[in-house]
Design a protein around this motif. Structure first.
Motif, PDB file in Angstrom:
ATOM      1  N   ILE A 119       0.887  -1.154   0.000  1.00 57.81           N
ATOM      2  CA  ILE A 119       0.000   0.000   0.000  1.00 57.81           C
ATOM      3  C   ILE A 119       0.929   1.208   0.000  1.00 57.81           C
ATOM      4  O   ILE A 119       1.810   1.323   0.856  1.00 57.81           O
ATOM      5  N   THR A 120       0.762   2.097  -0.965  1.00 58.97           N
ATOM      6  CA  THR A 120       1.714   3.186  -1.130  1.00 58.97           C
ATOM      7  C   THR A 120       1.371   4.440  -0.328  1.00 58.97           C
ATOM      8  O   THR A 120       2.253   5.229  -0.019  1.00 58.97           O
ATOM      9  N   TRP A 121       0.084   4.631   0.000  1.00 57.70           N
ATOM     10  CA  TRP A 121      -0.343   5.823   0.737  1.00 57.70           C
ATOM     11  C   TRP A 121      -1.812   5.650   1.080  1.00 57.70           C
ATOM     12  O   TRP A 121      -2.410   4.624   0.787  1.00 57.70           O
ATOM     13  N   ASN A 122      -2.411   6.659   1.656  1.00 63.10           N
ATOM     14  CA  ASN A 122      -3.837   6.652   1.960  1.00 63.10           C
ATOM     15  C   ASN A 122      -4.650   6.683   0.664  1.00 63.10           C
ATOM     16  O   ASN A 122      -4.192   7.186  -0.355  1.00 63.10           O
ATOM     17  N   PHE A 123      -5.833   6.141   0.729  1.00 64.58           N
ATOM     18  CA  PHE A 123      -6.798   6.131  -0.373  1.00 64.58           C
ATOM     19  C   PHE A 123      -6.336   5.293  -1.571  1.00 64.58           C
ATOM     20  O   PHE A 123      -6.617   5.626  -2.718  1.00 64.58           O
ATOM     21  N   ASN A 124      -5.655   4.176  -1.284  1.00 64.00           N
ATOM     22  CA  ASN A 124      -5.452   3.157  -2.311  1.00 64.00           C
ATOM     23  C   ASN A 124      -6.774   2.399  -2.385  1.00 64.00           C
ATOM     24  O   ASN A 124      -7.458   2.222  -1.371  1.00 64.00           O
ATOM     25  N   LYS A 125      -7.130   1.945  -3.589  1.00 60.65           N
ATOM     26  CA  LYS A 125      -8.457   1.361  -3.794  1.00 60.65           C
ATOM     27  C   LYS A 125      -8.352   0.037  -4.543  1.00 60.65           C
ATOM     28  O   LYS A 125      -7.592  -0.068  -5.503  1.00 60.65           O
ATOM     29  N   PHE A 126      -9.147  -0.927  -4.113  1.00 57.18           N
ATOM     30  CA  PHE A 126      -9.233  -2.221  -4.776  1.00 57.18           C
ATOM     31  C   PHE A 126     -10.668  -2.412  -5.245  1.00 57.18           C
ATOM     32  O   PHE A 126     -11.593  -2.389  -4.439  1.00 57.18           O
ATOM     33  N   LEU A 127     -10.838  -2.604  -6.551  1.00 49.30           N
ATOM     34  CA  LEU A 127     -12.154  -2.867  -7.113  1.00 49.30           C
ATOM     35  C   LEU A 127     -12.319  -4.371  -7.243  1.00 49.30           C
ATOM     36  O   LEU A 127     -11.471  -5.048  -7.832  1.00 49.30           O
ATOM     37  N   ILE A 128     -13.401  -4.885  -6.675  1.00 50.70           N
ATOM     38  CA  ILE A 128     -13.622  -6.325  -6.571  1.00 50.70           C
ATOM     39  C   ILE A 128     -14.945  -6.674  -7.241  1.00 50.70           C
ATOM     40  O   ILE A 128     -15.965  -6.021  -6.994  1.00 50.70           O
ATOM     41  N   ASN A 129     -14.920  -7.701  -8.077  1.00 56.24           N
ATOM     42  CA  ASN A 129     -16.134  -8.100  -8.796  1.00 56.24           C
ATOM     43  C   ASN A 129     -17.053  -8.939  -7.901  1.00 56.24           C
ATOM     44  O   ASN A 129     -16.713  -9.240  -6.750  1.00 56.24           O
ATOM     45  N   ARG A 130     -18.187  -9.321  -8.440  1.00 56.74           N
ATOM     46  CA  ARG A 130     -19.194 -10.063  -7.671  1.00 56.74           C
ATOM     47  C   ARG A 130     -18.725 -11.466  -7.271  1.00 56.74           C
ATOM     48  O   ARG A 130     -19.328 -12.085  -6.399  1.00 56.74           O
TER      49      ARG A 130
END
Length: 161
Positions: A119-130
């Protein structure tokens, strides 16, 4: 192990949140911080949540002070700040670490699934499918609005399946 095997305490109170409750939903999992230059992204995250929640989408926020201690010490203060300043209604979980040996186990799992190292910093995001699979990793500089098309696609794909 899958994403649905994880359970975490909620930001306030004694309740827990099981990711098993999010089976068959599209998720955006984000490490957040209340005192960061990227903190205004809460507004975009909330907009996505409100727009697509009824279609099977959710945002899960994991506050952290791993980067320059940019989160309040008390969960109640974080919850109040997010609600008052950005109208946050999506689930926020108990503050956790995002680096080192104490990294939140979900984020360790997501990093591995995404083929990322840290994780490089705050507000890293992972989009996950159904199906519970990471389909994309976004860094801090990617604003939530830039993810909207990918969310729409995942929601539409599942309708057409």
């Amino acid at each position: 192990m899958t994403i649905y095997d994880f359970t975490f305490p909620k930001l306030t109170g004694s309740d827990t949140l099981s990711l098993a409750d999010y089976k068959n939903q599209v998720l955006l999992v984000v490490n957040t911080a209340s005192k960061c230059g990227f903190t205004p992204q809460y507004e975009g995250l909330e907009n996505l949540y409100k727009t697509y929640h009824n279609q099977g989408f959710s945002v899960l926020g994991f506050p952290s002070d791993s980067f320059l201690k940019q989160e309040f010490a008390e969960g109640e203060k974080t919850a109040e700040f997010c609600k008052l300043n950005y109208g946050v209604t999506f689930p926020l979980l108990k503050k956790s670490k995002m680096k080192g040996s104490e990294i939140n186990p979900l984020f360790k799992y997501l990093l591995n699934e995404a083929g990322e190292k840290k994780i490089t910093w705050n507000f890293n995001k992972f989009l996950i499918n159904r199906e519970g699979k990471v389909v994309h990793y976004y860094g801090s500089r990617t604003k939530p609005e830039k993810i909207e098309r990918a969310i729409q696609t995942l929601l539409q794909d599942s309708v057409n399946a």
